[in-house]
Design an enzyme around this catalytic site. Structure first.
Site, PDB file in Angstrom:
ATOM      1  CD  GLU A   9      -8.499   6.044   3.312  1.00 37.47           C
ATOM      2  OE1 GLU A   9      -7.307   6.611   3.628  1.00 37.47           O
ATOM      3  OE2 GLU A   9      -9.412   6.420   2.926  1.00 37.47           O
ATOM      4  CE1 TYR A  55      -2.427   2.868   0.670  1.00 39.20           C
ATOM      5  CE2 TYR A  55      -4.156   1.508   1.539  1.00 39.20           C
ATOM      6  CZ  TYR A  55      -3.588   2.730   1.091  1.00 39.20           C
ATOM      7  OH  TYR A  55      -4.409   4.101   1.437  1.00 39.20           O
ATOM      8  CG  ASP A  57       0.436   5.966   2.457  1.00 40.31           C
ATOM      9  OD1 ASP A  57       0.226   6.044   1.042  1.00 40.31           O
ATOM     10  OD2 ASP A  57      -0.212   6.699   3.263  1.00 40.31           O
ATOM     11  CD  GLU A  63      -3.588   4.481   4.352  1.00 41.33           C
ATOM     12  OE1 GLU A  63      -4.850   4.928   3.830  1.00 41.33           O
ATOM     13  OE2 GLU A  63      -2.633   5.380   4.248  1.00 41.33           O
ATOM     14  CB  THR A  66     -12.543  -0.449   7.301  1.00 42.72           C
ATOM     15  OG1 THR A  66     -13.181   0.705   6.883  1.00 42.72           O
ATOM     16  CG2 THR A  66     -11.890  -0.182   8.674  1.00 42.72           C
ATOM     17  CD1 TRP A 420     -10.796   1.964  -3.179  1.00 45.81           C
ATOM     18  CD2 TRP A 420     -12.084   0.630  -1.752  1.00 45.81           C
ATOM     19  NE1 TRP A 420     -10.116   1.960  -1.955  1.00 45.81           N
ATOM     20  CE2 TRP A 420     -10.695   1.086  -1.017  1.00 45.81           C
ATOM     21  CE3 TRP A 420     -12.811  -0.326  -1.112  1.00 45.81           C
ATOM     22  CZ2 TRP A 420     -10.488   0.673   0.120  1.00 45.81           C
ATOM     23  CZ3 TRP A 420     -12.658  -0.520   0.224  1.00 45.81           C
ATOM     24  CH2 TRP A 420     -11.518  -0.179   0.874  1.00 45.81           C
TER      25      TRP A 420
END
EC number: 6.3.1.19
Length: 453
Positions: A9, A55, A57, A63, A66, A420
């Site tokens: 990230e 997104y 952050d 941010e 991957t 996720w």
């Protein structure tokens, strides 16, 4: 673990100049950047067709996380694809500003500190087995993570009351403890918040937040591949010398300020060792481990070779050995050449500008990309692969399922929600599939969901 899931990230720094003067606040710039995203995703927190998450952050930092990768070169490629996605948003936002009569330029920096001293991060994620003892993992890993900056740092000019100096790491100054469950307030080396994004009985996710954001593909490769090897050794019970530090937080700062790698730090057992000594210990163990277990692959050999050359370059003060492959060295050579040409001191504002411009992700403007165009930096991936990774997920992990689901839902204009582990169609049936295995790239339940759209 012979096959591991990796993820990176990166938070990006944002600024906007208005005829050279800053006019828009970072919040406003972020809104311009994400307007296109919000228009199709109805949110500034979205998953993309390549399985990645994009997104805004805390503190208006875009941010990019991957998708799950099980191959280090693929991870480097997807990390670079994130830069390209954000570069696309930047160009779009600049056009919008222009259309609205605002003569502004937006800059996105893949670095870790801004001029006000705020820090934002690059977080590495490694899937590890639930079976081992986490505290032992942390004990062995922390001395490695504290000292690896001498080969994988991004480099930074630090202004001090005694004048300017060059540090190997951007992030070191902002780390306050060894292991913790917070990521923002007290920035630790390893974050323990237990969110495996997988079957919690089998796995946990090691969240390393001490690293610098890297522009160099080879540095990112070394950063992840070397850490993976150390993790494998810990998982297989390789006996390691006790290198626990008396004060890892003091050590990480002292090591960052010493480009020779020779400064001694105190270990918990009273001994003293330098960053070079400690890294050499891990490298020797890793080489031995790879030979004994016959784990050699072209990637592992490339990583071990660069690790060894990196240490040799620092030890012999012969940075030419790695001046195409290691971020802090590439940048240092650039700065030194510029200083010699213009007769400038290290603390000069133009040098600070150069330091920052190295991390500019705009390929027509960023200094790293100008070096890349000249063939002055080594690579591990290609522009074509990076372009593909903007829209195609890794084909051997769960990211494939997420990416395919998103692609079909968008093509069919269906309302959906993903994270996720969940894929959900927001229709009357509210059909949801839970994907707990990050290694699984094929799933009949997901296929049925896709076919049913």
């Amino acid at each position: 673990m012979d096959r591991r899931i990796f993820g990176i990230e990166n938070e990006y720094g944002v600024t906007c100049t208005f005829k050279g003067q800053r006019r828009l606040s970072p919040d406003e710039v972020a809104r311009y950047l994400f307007r296109k995203v919000v228009s199709w995703g109805r949110s500034s927190n979205v998953f993309l067709r390549n399985g990645a998450r994009l997104y805004l952050d805390v503190g208006s930092h875009p941010e990019y996380a991957t998708p799950e990768c099980d191959d280090v070169v693929e991870l480097v490629t997807h990390d670079k694809a994130g830069e390209r996605v954000l570069e696309g948003l930047l160009l779009d936002a600049e056009q919008r500003l222009h259309d609205e009569g605002i003569a502004g330029e937006i800059y996105l920096f893949k670095n870790n500190t801004d001029s006000a001293g705020n820090s934002y991060g690059c977080h590495e994620n490694y899937l590890v087995s639930r079976a081992g003892e986490f505290s032992r993992l942390a004990d062995v890993l922390i001395p490695f993570l504290v000292t690896r900056q001498i080969i994988v740092g991004a480099g930074k000019i630090t202004q001090t009351p005694r004048g300017a100096s060059y540090s190997v790491s951007q992030r070191a100054e902002h780390i306050w403890e060894g292991v913790s469950s917070a990521t923002t307030r007290s920035r630790p080396i390893i974050n323990t918040r237990d969110e495996p994004h997988a079957d919690a009985e089998k796995y946990r996710r090691l969240h390393v937040i001490v690293g610098d954001s890297n522009m160099s593909e080879t540095t990112t490769m070394l950063k992840v591949a070397s850490c993976d090897l150390v993790l494998r050794m810990i998982e297989e019970g390789v006996v390691m010398r006790d290198l626990t530090m008396e004060n890892p937080i003091r050590a990480i700062r002292e090591i960052s300020h010493d480009v020779t790698g020779r400064r001694k730090v105190r270990l918990a057992n009273g001994r003293e060792a330098s960053a070079l000594d400690i890294q050499q210990e891990y490298l020797t163990k890793a080489r031995d481990f790879v030979d004994r277990r016959e784990l050699s692959t072209p990637l592992i050999e490339q990583a071990l070779d660069l690790w060894e050359r990196g240490l040799k370059a620092v030890e012999a003060d012969d940075l030419g050995l790695v001046d195409r492959e290691i971020d802090w060295v590439i940048k240092w050579k650039l700065i030194e050449r510029y200083r010699a040409k213009h007769g400038l001191p290290l603390g000069h504002p133009r040098i600070a500008q150069l330091d920052l411009a190295y991390h500019d992700i705009h390929r027509g403007r960023g200094l790293y990309y100008l070096l890349e165009k000249r063939g002055a930096v080594a690579r591990v991936t290609t522009d074509l692969k990076i372009f593909e990774a903007k829209s195609v997920p890794p084909q051997t992990t769960r990211a494939r399922l997420r990416g395919e689901f998103i692609r079909r839902a968008q093509e069919r204009r269906r309302d959906f929600t993903v994270d996720w582990v969940h894929l959900k169609l927001n229709d009357q049936a509210q059909r949801t599939v839970l994907c707990k295995d990050p290694f699984r790239a094929h799933d009949e339940r997901v296929q049925r969901l896709i076919d049913g759209m």
